[in-house]
Design a protein around this motif. Structure first.
Motif: not given
Length: 185
Positions: A83-107
């Motif tokens: 459940a928390r992992f799902g929330e963490l995925m949903a919280d990412n406000s930078l998804v639309a900005l990123a055109d390469d998922p390998s350069r979009l980091m989740v810390s």
């Protein structure tokens, strides 16, 4: 989604020559701890498993201790339930900005209270990079790569081993593993 499913992110596993752990050994280690349907992703300490009653904090402590005692490797384990992992995925406000998922980091923060420590960094202009905060993680867009990222360096200097990072592509694969149905846990 099975509520007992958890994901462990082990900090620094198989990065360079330090903290070398074979994924078969890691799966066996978690199996020996009583966790079910243990699956690893890539060769960098990403594990999805059935927790059978342990809280994420209990799982993290058990995994960290077993890594040292059984494999001789000290590594920080950040454990999230599905459940928390799902929330963490949903919280990412930078998804639309990123055109390469390998350069979009989740810390991912070991302690969500550390988000308050990030306030000075979140208020800075990192252009062309971007840094955003969520409930459980900080999100970094690193268009020139994480090694060249000023924001990633600042985050690492501030939080040290209180955070572990994965790219968006890896996080998506872990999320898919957590959501698989018919998996014992």
């Amino acid at each position: 989604m099975n509520a007992e499913r958890q994901v462990a992110l082990l900090r620094g596993i198989n990065v360079g020559r330090a903290k070398r752990v074979a994924m078969a050994d890691l799966r066996k280690l978690l199996g020996d701890l009583g966790y079910a349907d243990v699956r690893t992703l890539l060769n960098s300490g990403n594990v999805v498993f059935g927790a059978a009653g342990d809280t994420p904090a209990q799982s993290a402590a058990r995994i960290e201790e077993a890594l040292v005692l059984k494999l001789g490797v000290a590594a920080r384990a950040t454990v999230l339930d599905a459940a928390r992992f799902g929330e963490l995925m949903a919280d990412n406000s930078l998804v639309a900005l990123a055109d390469d998922p390998s350069r979009l980091m989740v810390s991912v923060l070991n302690d969500p209270a550390d988000m308050a420590r990030l306030a000075p960094l979140l208020g800075q202009d990192w252009t062309p990079e971007a840094l955003a905060g969520g409930r459980w993680a900080a999100y970094l867009w690193c268009p020139d790569g994480v090694l060249a990222s000023r924001a990633a360096a600042a985050l690492g200097a501030l939080l040290g081993d209180a955070v572990t990072s994965r790219n968006w592509a890896t996080m998506g694969k872990l999320h898919a593993l957590l959501q698989e149905t018919g998996v014992a846990g």
